[in-house]
Design an enzyme around this catalytic site. Sequence first.
Site, mmCIF file in Angstrom:
data_model
loop_
_atom_site.group_PDB
_atom_site.id
_atom_site.type_symbol
_atom_site.label_atom_id
_atom_site.label_comp_id
_atom_site.label_asym_id
_atom_site.label_seq_id
_atom_site.Cartn_x
_atom_site.Cartn_y
_atom_site.Cartn_z
ATOM 1 N N GLU A 1 -38.467 -3.920 -1.569
ATOM 2 C CA GLU A 1 -39.178 -2.961 -0.723
ATOM 3 C C GLU A 1 -39.794 -1.853 -1.568
ATOM 4 O OE1 GLU A 1 -38.323 -0.131 3.162
ATOM 5 O OE2 GLU A 1 -37.118 -1.922 2.856
ATOM 6 N N HIS B 1 -21.737 -24.787 -9.273
ATOM 7 C CA HIS B 1 -21.859 -25.980 -8.437
ATOM 8 C C HIS B 1 -23.038 -25.868 -7.475
ATOM 9 C CE1 HIS B 1 -17.877 -26.920 -9.991
ATOM 10 N NE2 HIS B 1 -17.532 -25.689 -9.683
ATOM 11 N N LYS C 1 -43.643 -3.950 11.980
ATOM 12 C CA LYS C 1 -43.132 -3.341 13.213
ATOM 13 C C LYS C 1 -44.239 -3.229 14.260
ATOM 14 C CE LYS C 1 -39.479 -0.588 11.020
ATOM 15 N NZ LYS C 1 -39.015 0.794 10.732
#
Length: 530
Positions: A322, A351, A455
Amino acid sequence: MNVKALWERYQHHLCVCPSIGMQLDISRMGFPDDYLRHMEPAVQNAFHSMALLESGVVANPDENRMVGHYWLRSPELSPSPEIRREIEQTVKSILKFANAVHTGSIKPEKRARFTRLLCIGIGGSALGPQFVSDALGTSHDRLKPFFLDNTDPDGIDRVLSEIGNHLAETLTIVISKSGGTIETRNGMMETAVAYRKNKLKFEKHAVAITGVGSKLDNEAINRKWIAKFPMWEWVGGRTSITSAVGLLPMALQGIDIIDFIGGASRCDAFTRNPVTSTNPAALLALMWHYATDGRGSRDMVIIPYKDRLQLFAKYLQQLIMESLGKEKDLDGKTVNQGIAVYGNKGATDQHAYVQQLREGVNNFFVTFIEVLEDRTGRSIEVEPGVTSGDYLNSYLQGTRNALYENGRHSLTITIDRLEARSIGALIALYERAVGLYASLVNINAYHQPGVEAGKKMAGAVIAIQNQVLAYLHKNSGQSFTVEEVAKAISAKESVEVIFKVLMHASANKDHKIKRTAGKEIFSSKYESSR
């Protein structure tokens, strides 16, 4: 490079920071011998920019704001006596409030003590507290922490179900600077309903952390919540961990916030040092710059060899991405800057994706995080003379060597032990490295127009949804295709959004929308089922 030369390079470039219990090894990043000298003028300019930031200049011109998270752990450096008093008083208030909760002076509506803590927030109001809670929490926590950090109904149900019958002894903290953050508002509303269903008053269990005069601030005052603590305009969400946002949940959980603040403060002091070779934040920023060509050309992989640090990569995703993910530089030039961050814990990754890191596409650099102390107390031997911690250390060293053999860049941060002080220092290290790197690439690390754009677009989708549902309910008894609805409400340009809205609405009982399947998915019809 032969073993002797590599050892000499390691000794030359190891940055030892005894006052903060940390070391930084950059020797395996592969930079040429003249790189640090070549970058020195740019680093000194970054130090100057950082000094201006800490002095209180407007660092976020988009919003005419100072950026002062450094003052939170060194209030004496703040640019005014008023700010200093506010910071110091807030820490005192947090300690006093936490003590009152722990002793039962402040208690819930129908129980003798609070035993659970629910934090409602998103982004920087959740990631930092979650990371520290997981890193430093124990089975002896004064309050057991839970978090709502999304507007996912099933996720909300899951957390509230985990709290279960303990809701009556749960203290809820709602965290939002503006008081209007949608995800946080939704979590608060759903939680308030849960309290009411249990015949409890939400306000008797609620605390706010918000800006003075915000919607949430007014709500807390008018409904007589238990307490409220400030969020200041000059503290961004992703750097708010040493404000009430992080300190209040920590103190309630039982974490030593004075040690945490002290670790961050010591790291800040150490990394103000303008001698690049002994400044771990500057070296970290330089290694990011070298590895990514100053353009984000490689990803940052974070692998902490400690289970308690498993959320650190998630925390850093917001802090780094950000802050550094910017379209324009300070001169208004389009640069599309940023560094992608991902990671998991070692030795789990032996793994998982280490196979690709060693032999796949070479588009990354690794940061190993090593904690020297395995546990408090002695360990058993799983083999003669060997403990579980010895194996963890051997996996780290083995992976580090395996990557180096294949020409993959890595650096290593070593911490003496995991405690409040070292976590504070680790966070402060990355916060300063982000600021210095931003200066190196000429961007503003302290604004986020892309977040605001998302937003606004979400709000536009809700507005279209309201139109769509109103049209269907008004024409109850009739069914329509997506394209017919789009035409009817004059929103042909939003037909895909309408398709997704109706698919979602028809999959849930909330809006009473029925879907009748067509020959193919786009010819399906929708109608009100009221």
